[in-house]
Design a protein around this motif. Structure first.
Motif, PDB file in Angstrom:
ATOM      1  N   ALA A  42       0.825  -1.204   0.000  1.00 17.11           N
ATOM      2  CA  ALA A  42       0.000   0.000   0.000  1.00 17.11           C
ATOM      3  C   ALA A  42       0.865   1.262   0.000  1.00 17.11           C
ATOM      4  O   ALA A  42       0.565   2.236  -0.708  1.00 17.11           O
ATOM      5  N   ILE A  43       1.938   1.265   0.788  1.00 14.20           N
ATOM      6  CA  ILE A  43       2.824   2.426   0.837  1.00 14.20           C
ATOM      7  C   ILE A  43       3.476   2.651  -0.527  1.00 14.20           C
ATOM      8  O   ILE A  43       3.525   3.776  -1.044  1.00 14.20           O
ATOM      9  N   TRP A 172       1.928   8.365   3.665  1.00 17.51           N
ATOM     10  CA  TRP A 172       1.746   7.412   2.565  1.00 17.51           C
ATOM     11  C   TRP A 172       0.990   6.155   2.978  1.00 17.51           C
ATOM     12  O   TRP A 172       0.691   5.321   2.133  1.00 17.51           O
ATOM     13  N   VAL A 173       0.682   5.982   4.254  1.00 14.82           N
ATOM     14  CA  VAL A 173       0.078   4.737   4.718  1.00 14.82           C
ATOM     15  C   VAL A 173      -1.439   4.865   4.745  1.00 14.82           C
ATOM     16  O   VAL A 173      -2.002   5.936   4.984  1.00 14.82           O
ATOM     17  N   GLU A 179      -2.593  -0.738  13.041  1.00 20.44           N
ATOM     18  CA  GLU A 179      -3.202  -0.441  14.338  1.00 20.44           C
ATOM     19  C   GLU A 179      -2.667   0.860  14.915  1.00 20.44           C
ATOM     20  O   GLU A 179      -3.241   1.400  15.856  1.00 20.44           O
ATOM     21  N   ARG A 180      -1.573   1.373  14.383  1.00 20.96           N
ATOM     22  CA  ARG A 180      -1.008   2.625  14.859  1.00 20.96           C
ATOM     23  C   ARG A 180      -1.902   3.784  14.442  1.00 20.96           C
ATOM     24  O   ARG A 180      -2.515   3.766  13.382  1.00 20.96           O
ATOM     25  N   SER A 181      -1.968   4.795  15.278  1.00 20.31           N
ATOM     26  CA  SER A 181      -2.759   5.968  14.944  1.00 20.31           C
ATOM     27  C   SER A 181      -1.862   7.193  14.921  1.00 20.31           C
ATOM     28  O   SER A 181      -0.865   7.273  15.631  1.00 20.31           O
ATOM     29  N   CYS A 182      -2.211   8.147  14.068  1.00 19.95           N
ATOM     30  CA  CYS A 182      -1.494   9.408  13.988  1.00 19.95           C
ATOM     31  C   CYS A 182      -2.509  10.494  13.685  1.00 19.95           C
ATOM     32  O   CYS A 182      -3.363  10.320  12.805  1.00 19.95           O
ATOM     33  N   ASP A 183      -2.426  11.608  14.417  1.00 12.99           N
ATOM     34  CA  ASP A 183      -3.403  12.665  14.216  1.00 12.99           C
ATOM     35  C   ASP A 183      -3.022  13.609  13.081  1.00 12.99           C
ATOM     36  O   ASP A 183      -3.701  14.588  12.812  1.00 12.99           O
ATOM     37  N   GLY A 184      -1.896  13.287  12.400  1.00 13.72           N
ATOM     38  CA  GLY A 184      -1.482  14.106  11.273  1.00 13.72           C
ATOM     39  C   GLY A 184      -0.684  15.328  11.647  1.00 13.72           C
ATOM     40  O   GLY A 184      -0.308  16.118  10.782  1.00 13.72           O
ATOM     41  N   SER A 185      -0.424  15.503  12.930  1.00  8.79           N
ATOM     42  CA  SER A 185       0.305  16.696  13.369  1.00  8.79           C
ATOM     43  C   SER A 185       1.818  16.515  13.315  1.00  8.79           C
ATOM     44  O   SER A 185       2.561  17.464  13.534  1.00  8.79           O
TER      45      SER A 185
END
Length: 258
Positions: A42-43, A172-173, A179-185
């Motif tokens: 996917a990346i 890119w993910v 399962e990892r989360s990122c708020d985009g900051s």
């Protein structure tokens, strides 16, 4: 004279700082587990669509297809890529500051890390695009033409690690694949995203994926410059039953009629 001991009391404080992950360009926030094939696919799909021929795209294509080490990538020159035959030459050149882990046969090294590797045609295409469109035209201190470059010449290992962190970041993910989360900051240019992987995690994923798709452990050991015992112990994802079935035809072919 008193000696300052690090917090784990395993070595002197000065040595501890020399080996510290942050000072080596390693991030304690990056993921160490093997990059799964589904996530890598996917990346790479996103990088091909949005960053084709960039340093991030070319580097990750090469790392995922070959599983070579960051030190080996740093050691590569333009001459080591044979685009006509889809081949890559990994070479030990210690006199010109590009050693590889296991050296060259006959040297005072651990073994022979030099090898020629087959490349997938799309990896060659990505490298060609990077070389022709985005590679800074610089040489290193020995007059050599590195495959990957910065404006200052051959990149440091820490620079290549940062490129891998950015290439595997939340930019890119697909969030549904992890399962990892990122708020985009986060800013992958200067910080490590929660999605990012260590280069060795990409190498691990590449080895596991090759084995899962049918590459024999002995051939994987040659391609990835690691012993068969290590392959079987740390990378081979097959169950004992599948290993037995995979051996069956070869075993039967070895039987005589007597």
């Amino acid at each position: 004279m008193s000696v300052s001991i690090n917090k784990r009391e395993l070595c002197r404080e000065a040595v501890y700082h020399i080996l510290d992950k942050d000072e080596l360009g390693l991030s304690p926030n990056a993921r160490e587990e093997a990059l799964p094939e589904k996530e890598a696919t996917a990346i790479l799909k996103t990088l091909r669509e949005q960053q084709y021929g960039s340093n991030l795209h070319a580097l990750l294509e090469l790392l995922w297809n070959t599983g070579i080490r960051i030190g080996e990538i740093r050691a590569l020159d333009l001459r080591d890529v044979n685009q006509a035959d889809n081949d890559l030459a990994v070479r030990h050149r210690p006199d010109e500051a590009t050693r590889i882990k296991n050296g060259r046969a006959g040297d005072a090294t651990n073994g022979d890390g030099e090898r020629d590797l087959n490349l997938h045609p799309r990896v060659v295409d990505a490298l060609s695009a990077y070389i022709n469109l985005n590679r800074p035209e610089t040489t290193d201190g020995f007059g050599r033409d590195p495959l990957f470059t910065t404006a200052h010449g051959r990149p440091a290992r820490s620079t290549l690690r940062r490129w891998v962190y950015e290439a595997t970041s939340c930019r890119w993910v697909d969030p549904e694949l992890t399962e990892r989360s990122c708020d985009g900051s986060c800013n992958p240019d200067s910080n490590v995203c929660a999605h990012s992987y260590y280069p060795h995690a990409v190498r691990r994923g590449a080895i596991v994926t090759h084995l899962s798709n049918g590459l024999r452990p002995d051939k994987a050991a040659e391609r990835f410059d690691v012993s068969t015992d290590v392959i079987r112990k740390h990378y081979d994802p097959r169950s004992k039953a599948r290993r037995k079935n995979d051996r069956a035809d070869a075993v039967k072919d070895a039987w005589s009629d007597s």
